[in-house]
Design a protein around this motif. Structure first.
Motif, PDB file in Angstrom:
ATOM      1  N   GLY A 160     -10.296 -15.283 -40.206  1.00 56.74           N
ATOM      2  CA  GLY A 160      -9.064 -15.640 -39.505  1.00 56.74           C
ATOM      3  C   GLY A 160      -8.098 -14.475 -39.418  1.00 56.74           C
ATOM      4  O   GLY A 160      -7.417 -14.289 -38.416  1.00 56.74           O
ATOM      5  N   GLY A 161      -8.021 -13.638 -40.431  1.00 56.94           N
ATOM      6  CA  GLY A 161      -7.139 -12.465 -40.427  1.00 56.94           C
ATOM      7  C   GLY A 161      -7.591 -11.426 -39.422  1.00 56.94           C
ATOM      8  O   GLY A 161      -6.786 -10.800 -38.745  1.00 56.94           O
ATOM      9  N   ASN A 162      -8.894 -11.202 -39.296  1.00 58.52           N
ATOM     10  CA  ASN A 162      -9.412 -10.247 -38.323  1.00 58.52           C
ATOM     11  C   ASN A 162      -9.119 -10.697 -36.901  1.00 58.52           C
ATOM     12  O   ASN A 162      -8.840  -9.879 -36.032  1.00 58.52           O
ATOM     13  CB  ASN A 162     -10.918 -10.056 -38.501  1.00 58.52           C
ATOM     14  CG  ASN A 162     -11.239  -9.250 -39.744  1.00 58.52           C
ATOM     15  OD1 ASN A 162     -10.398  -8.502 -40.226  1.00 58.52           O
ATOM     16  ND2 ASN A 162     -12.439  -9.428 -40.257  1.00 58.52           N
ATOM     17  N   LEU A 163      -9.172 -11.987 -36.660  1.00 55.83           N
ATOM     18  CA  LEU A 163      -8.886 -12.520 -35.338  1.00 55.83           C
ATOM     19  C   LEU A 163      -7.421 -12.300 -34.975  1.00 55.83           C
ATOM     20  O   LEU A 163      -7.101 -11.900 -33.853  1.00 55.83           O
ATOM     21  CB  LEU A 163      -9.236 -14.014 -35.282  1.00 55.83           C
ATOM     22  CG  LEU A 163      -8.978 -14.696 -33.942  1.00 55.83           C
ATOM     23  CD1 LEU A 163      -9.888 -14.090 -32.881  1.00 55.83           C
ATOM     24  CD2 LEU A 163      -9.209 -16.187 -34.067  1.00 55.83           C
ATOM     25  N   VAL A 164      -6.510 -12.511 -35.929  1.00 57.79           N
ATOM     26  CA  VAL A 164      -5.081 -12.299 -35.686  1.00 57.79           C
ATOM     27  C   VAL A 164      -4.805 -10.826 -35.401  1.00 57.79           C
ATOM     28  O   VAL A 164      -4.061 -10.481 -34.480  1.00 57.79           O
ATOM     29  CB  VAL A 164      -4.243 -12.814 -36.884  1.00 57.79           C
ATOM     30  CG1 VAL A 164      -2.789 -12.385 -36.755  1.00 57.79           C
ATOM     31  CG2 VAL A 164      -4.353 -14.316 -37.009  1.00 57.79           C
ATOM     32  N   GLU A 165      -5.401  -9.934 -36.185  1.00 59.04           N
ATOM     33  CA  GLU A 165      -5.213  -8.494 -35.969  1.00 59.04           C
ATOM     34  C   GLU A 165      -5.743  -8.074 -34.600  1.00 59.04           C
ATOM     35  O   GLU A 165      -5.128  -7.265 -33.897  1.00 59.04           O
ATOM     36  CB  GLU A 165      -5.906  -7.700 -37.070  1.00 59.04           C
ATOM     37  CG  GLU A 165      -5.231  -7.809 -38.417  1.00 59.04           C
ATOM     38  CD  GLU A 165      -6.015  -7.114 -39.521  1.00 59.04           C
ATOM     39  OE1 GLU A 165      -7.080  -6.538 -39.230  1.00 59.04           O
ATOM     40  OE2 GLU A 165      -5.550  -7.175 -40.674  1.00 59.04           O
ATOM     41  N   SER A 166      -6.860  -8.618 -34.202  1.00 61.63           N
ATOM     42  CA  SER A 166      -7.427  -8.301 -32.884  1.00 61.63           C
ATOM     43  C   SER A 166      -6.529  -8.808 -31.767  1.00 61.63           C
ATOM     44  O   SER A 166      -6.337  -8.121 -30.754  1.00 61.63           O
ATOM     45  CB  SER A 166      -8.813  -8.925 -32.743  1.00 61.63           C
ATOM     46  OG  SER A 166      -9.683  -8.369 -33.693  1.00 61.63           O
ATOM     47  N   MET A 167      -5.963  -9.988 -31.920  1.00 63.70           N
ATOM     48  CA  MET A 167      -5.062 -10.542 -30.912  1.00 63.70           C
ATOM     49  C   MET A 167      -3.797  -9.687 -30.788  1.00 63.70           C
ATOM     50  O   MET A 167      -3.331  -9.410 -29.683  1.00 63.70           O
ATOM     51  CB  MET A 167      -4.689 -11.989 -31.260  1.00 63.70           C
ATOM     52  CG  MET A 167      -5.849 -12.957 -31.187  1.00 63.70           C
ATOM     53  SD  MET A 167      -6.457 -13.155 -29.526  1.00 63.70           S
ATOM     54  CE  MET A 167      -5.188 -14.171 -28.843  1.00 63.70           C
ATOM     55  N   ILE A 168      -3.239  -9.270 -31.909  1.00 61.08           N
ATOM     56  CA  ILE A 168      -2.046  -8.420 -31.895  1.00 61.08           C
ATOM     57  C   ILE A 168      -2.364  -7.087 -31.216  1.00 61.08           C
ATOM     58  O   ILE A 168      -1.590  -6.579 -30.404  1.00 61.08           O
ATOM     59  CB  ILE A 168      -1.491  -8.214 -33.322  1.00 61.08           C
ATOM     60  CG1 ILE A 168      -0.909  -9.529 -33.841  1.00 61.08           C
ATOM     61  CG2 ILE A 168      -0.432  -7.112 -33.350  1.00 61.08           C
ATOM     62  CD1 ILE A 168      -0.496  -9.476 -35.303  1.00 61.08           C
ATOM     63  N   GLY A 169      -3.503  -6.515 -31.515  1.00 57.85           N
ATOM     64  CA  GLY A 169      -3.923  -5.267 -30.877  1.00 57.85           C
ATOM     65  C   GLY A 169      -4.076  -5.419 -29.377  1.00 57.85           C
ATOM     66  O   GLY A 169      -3.663  -4.556 -28.597  1.00 57.85           O
ATOM     67  N   ALA A 170      -4.647  -6.541 -28.926  1.00 59.93           N
ATOM     68  CA  ALA A 170      -4.815  -6.784 -27.497  1.00 59.93           C
ATOM     69  C   ALA A 170      -3.464  -6.931 -26.808  1.00 59.93           C
ATOM     70  O   ALA A 170      -3.257  -6.427 -25.698  1.00 59.93           O
ATOM     71  CB  ALA A 170      -5.665  -8.030 -27.283  1.00 59.93           C
ATOM     72  N   VAL A 171      -2.518  -7.602 -27.466  1.00 61.05           N
ATOM     73  CA  VAL A 171      -1.177  -7.768 -26.890  1.00 61.05           C
ATOM     74  C   VAL A 171      -0.492  -6.410 -26.773  1.00 61.05           C
ATOM     75  O   VAL A 171       0.138  -6.102 -25.747  1.00 61.05           O
ATOM     76  CB  VAL A 171      -0.339  -8.754 -27.729  1.00 61.05           C
ATOM     77  CG1 VAL A 171       1.130  -8.716 -27.331  1.00 61.05           C
ATOM     78  CG2 VAL A 171      -0.897 -10.157 -27.602  1.00 61.05           C
ATOM     79  N   VAL A 172      -0.603  -5.578 -27.789  1.00 60.15           N
ATOM     80  CA  VAL A 172       0.007  -4.243 -27.759  1.00 60.15           C
ATOM     81  C   VAL A 172      -0.596  -3.421 -26.612  1.00 60.15           C
ATOM     82  O   VAL A 172       0.139  -2.758 -25.861  1.00 60.15           O
ATOM     83  CB  VAL A 172      -0.171  -3.524 -29.118  1.00 60.15           C
ATOM     84  CG1 VAL A 172       0.184  -2.047 -29.018  1.00 60.15           C
ATOM     85  CG2 VAL A 172       0.667  -4.195 -30.188  1.00 60.15           C
ATOM     86  N   LEU A 173      -1.892  -3.451 -26.434  1.00 64.19           N
ATOM     87  CA  LEU A 173      -2.532  -2.715 -25.344  1.00 64.19           C
ATOM     88  C   LEU A 173      -2.109  -3.252 -23.981  1.00 64.19           C
ATOM     89  O   LEU A 173      -1.876  -2.478 -23.044  1.00 64.19           O
ATOM     90  CB  LEU A 173      -4.056  -2.767 -25.478  1.00 64.19           C
ATOM     91  CG  LEU A 173      -4.648  -1.930 -26.616  1.00 64.19           C
ATOM     92  CD1 LEU A 173      -6.152  -2.165 -26.718  1.00 64.19           C
ATOM     93  CD2 LEU A 173      -4.345  -0.464 -26.397  1.00 64.19           C
ATOM     94  N   ALA A 174      -1.972  -4.560 -23.851  1.00 65.46           N
ATOM     95  CA  ALA A 174      -1.545  -5.140 -22.574  1.00 65.46           C
ATOM     96  C   ALA A 174      -0.116  -4.728 -22.242  1.00 65.46           C
ATOM     97  O   ALA A 174       0.195  -4.393 -21.088  1.00 65.46           O
ATOM     98  CB  ALA A 174      -1.661  -6.664 -22.629  1.00 65.46           C
ATOM     99  N   VAL A 175       0.772  -4.732 -23.224  1.00 68.20           N
ATOM    100  CA  VAL A 175       2.163  -4.325 -22.989  1.00 68.20           C
ATOM    101  C   VAL A 175       2.226  -2.840 -22.618  1.00 68.20           C
ATOM    102  O   VAL A 175       2.942  -2.456 -21.687  1.00 68.20           O
ATOM    103  CB  VAL A 175       3.037  -4.636 -24.229  1.00 68.20           C
ATOM    104  CG1 VAL A 175       4.405  -3.989 -24.128  1.00 68.20           C
ATOM    105  CG2 VAL A 175       3.166  -6.143 -24.415  1.00 68.20           C
ATOM    106  N   ALA A 176       1.462  -1.999 -23.302  1.00 78.50           N
ATOM    107  CA  ALA A 176       1.435  -0.572 -22.971  1.00 78.50           C
ATOM    108  C   ALA A 176       0.904  -0.353 -21.557  1.00 78.50           C
ATOM    109  O   ALA A 176       1.442   0.461 -20.794  1.00 78.50           O
ATOM    110  CB  ALA A 176       0.580   0.187 -23.986  1.00 78.50           C
ATOM    111  N   GLY A 177      -0.128  -1.085 -21.181  1.00 78.41           N
ATOM    112  CA  GLY A 177      -0.659  -0.980 -19.821  1.00 78.41           C
ATOM    113  C   GLY A 177       0.359  -1.409 -18.782  1.00 78.41           C
ATOM    114  O   GLY A 177       0.489  -0.783 -17.723  1.00 78.41           O
ATOM    115  N   ALA A 178       1.110  -2.469 -19.075  1.00 74.44           N
ATOM    116  CA  ALA A 178       2.144  -2.929 -18.142  1.00 74.44           C
ATOM    117  C   ALA A 178       3.228  -1.873 -17.978  1.00 74.44           C
ATOM    118  O   ALA A 178       3.695  -1.614 -16.863  1.00 74.44           O
ATOM    119  CB  ALA A 178       2.746  -4.244 -18.632  1.00 74.44           C
TER     120      ALA A 178
END
Length: 159
Positions: free
Chosen positions: A8-26
């Motif tokens: 469950g912790g790895n999934l949360v870290e992966s989701m946070i990383g994906a959000v950070v990458l999406a915001v940087a791309g935007a």
């Protein structure tokens, strides 16, 4: 009592990383589209200068302070040893053949750009032609050093 997070912790870290990458791309997309970095549309002209100072590729071409084009290339003419600057001009504008191009900057530490001053003739430049009346950037440091050393009596020749 360890710091083990499990699946469950790895999934949360992966989701946070994906959000950070999406915001940087935007942010990159917004910066790219609002600054006209990718646009060099229009027709291309060129001008020759004795020197270009700090003029770089991608610098603005302006008339009356309004951006109307972009510097697309620079090269040294091996015959005359002048700098040949290629730039685009908005296709909706017609630049007369007696226009004047100079390299200038926004203050001492501002961006260097090409300023076009339109002429008054009814003959216009077409793609690939040259603006012949030009002025390179003013050498401020050379002017300052002349002013400083011209008043120094030690620098003048003694008889």
């Amino acid at each position: 009592m360890g710091w083990e997070t499990g699946v469950g912790g790895n999934l949360v870290e992966s989701m946070i990383g994906a959000v950070v990458l999406a915001v940087a791309g935007a942010f990159l997309y917004i910066a790219y589209t609002t600054t006209n970095v990718g646009s060099a549309s229009g027709y291309e002209l060129q001008a020759r200068f004795d020197r270009v100072g700090g003029l770089t590729l991608g610098a603005d071409v302006r008339i009356s302070g309004i951006k109307i084009g972009t510097v697309t290339g620079q090269r040294l003419d091996p015959q005359s040893y002048q700098a040949v600057v290629r730039f685009t001009v908005d296709k909706s504008l017609e630049i007369s053949t007696d226009s004047f191009a100079k390299i200038t900057s926004d203050g001492l530490l501002g961006d260097t750009y090409v300023e076009l001053q339109p002429g008054g003739l009814d003959e216009y430049l077409s793609a690939g032609e040259e603006v012949y009346d030009t002025q390179g950037p003013i050498d401020l440091f050379g002017l300052i050093s002349k002013a400083v050393y011209s008043g120094d009596p030690a620098s003048s020749s003694e008889e």
